[in-house]
Design an enzyme around this catalytic site. Structure first.
Site, PDB file in Angstrom:
ATOM      1  CE1 TYR A  15      -3.164   3.033   0.693  1.00  0.00           C
ATOM      2  CE2 TYR A  15      -2.056   3.271   2.806  1.00  0.00           C
ATOM      3  CZ  TYR A  15      -2.934   3.754   1.852  1.00  0.00           C
ATOM      4  OH  TYR A  15      -3.563   4.959   2.045  1.00  0.00           O
ATOM      5  CB  ALA A  16       3.628   2.372   2.200  1.00  0.00           C
TER       6      ALA A  16
END
Length: 337
Positions: free
Chosen positions: A152-153
């Site tokens: 996600y990051a």
């Protein structure tokens, strides 16, 4: 203004669209209604927006070829705010493909649509998770962000890079902002405050990671929307336009009309203190099961607020003692509990 907002059935997109409509602007909302969480909640948000004649809904997925290109071309917006994404730190360990499709392919489709139909300002939602393994607090926009801890990051960092490259190549004024733990009415059911509320009211135990000692820079939704709204009116200047940095540590790119800004209050609170406030608002005690911090989570987050304050004159300030009761009141009313 004519504003194109992706993710208007989502938590933040809904609130931003509602504020813009209340101000009298025309909003085109683009959303795919993914089933990552309760689609009924997303439909309810959109139904509320649909009551305004200045709101136009487009139901389509970010990753569908040509969908964003057609929608942006039809709307002809002056400003685009890209909020839609596959969210969730922990879910990225379970379904990485969703992040590749929505956050990578979808963001690429978005910048292509804006390249074909230029706008006055493009704004992109990133995340405090982009700081990854950085342990220096507060998180400053100038800190290296090279150690993402989850896909996600990583996908959001890739989105920032895509935005910068298109800003450079095609002169698109672009602001990317990193959110810090947003909460409030109409919130996301996968977030801690929502989960804890549901379980406490049901008499179920809650899992408290890091013994409750983890700290988060909680940001109330109305404060966040006010910050986005302020930034909409501050497109970054093009290199050579003669406008200097807004403050020391400004992230203006030397080769593009691009800027990166934190949106947070800079006042981290321990998670166990947040639960204390929630118990007071609910009038009920939680059974807390202490567990270690999951993979991909960080012990603390704290936003540096210097740049945001310099750009819009303020930062998020609503304390948990006011924000949590507002969420609880909405939750009880919406779910009838």
């Amino acid at each position: 203004m004519r504003v194109f907002v992706t993710g208007t059935a989502g938590f933040i997109g809904y609130h931003l669209a509602r504020r813009l409509l209340d101000e009298g602007h025309a909003v085109t909302g683009f959303d795919g209604f993914s089933d990552y969480y309760d689609v009924g909640l997303k439909r309810a948000r959109h139904a509320d927006l649909a009551g305004n004649p200045d709101f136009t809904s487009v139901e389509a997925r970010l990753e569908t070829p040509g969908a964003l290109l057609a929608a942006v071309g039809e709307a002809r917006p002056e400003i685009v705010v890209h909020l839609a994404a596959q969210a969730g730190v922990r879910y990225s360990l379970e379904n990485p493909g969703a992040y590749v499709e929505a956050n990578l392919v979808g963001t690429a489709n978005l910048v292509e649509a804006v390249r074909a139909h230029p706008v006055r300002h493009l704004l992109f939602a990133s995340t405090s998770s982009a700081y990854g393994g950085n342990t220096a607090l507060p998180f400053r926009e100038t800190d290296p962000a090279v150690t993402p801890l989850t896909l996600y990051a990583a996908s959001k960092l890739a989105g920032e890079a895509m935005m910068h490259s298109y800003s450079h190549l095609f002169g698109i004024p672009t602001t990317a902002f990193r959110f810090f733990t947003v909460y409030g009415p109409w919130g996301r059911p996968d977030m801690a405050l929502f989960l804890f509320t549901r379980k406490i009211l049901a008499g179920e135990p809650i899992s408290v990671f890091a013994g409750g000692a983890a700290e988060r820079d909680f940001t109330y939704i109305d404060d966040l929307v006010a910050a986005i709204r302020g930034l909409m009116d501050r497109p970054p200047p093009r290199p050579g336009d003669g406008e200097g940095p807004a403050c020391p540590g400004d992230t203006l790119s030397p080769v593009a009309p691009f800027r990166l800004v934190n949106i947070g209050g800079g006042h981290p609170v321990r998670v166990d203190a947040m639960i204390d406030e929630l118990e007071r608002a609910l009038g009920a005690r939680a059974e807390r099961i202490l567990q270690p911090l999951p993979p991909g989570d960080v012990p603390s987050t704290e936003a540096s607020t210097d740049l945001l304050r310099a750009l819009i004159g303020g930062v998020p300030e609503t304390p948990l003692r006011l924000g949590i009761p507002a969420f609880v009141a909405w939750y009880r009313g919406y779910y009838g509990v």
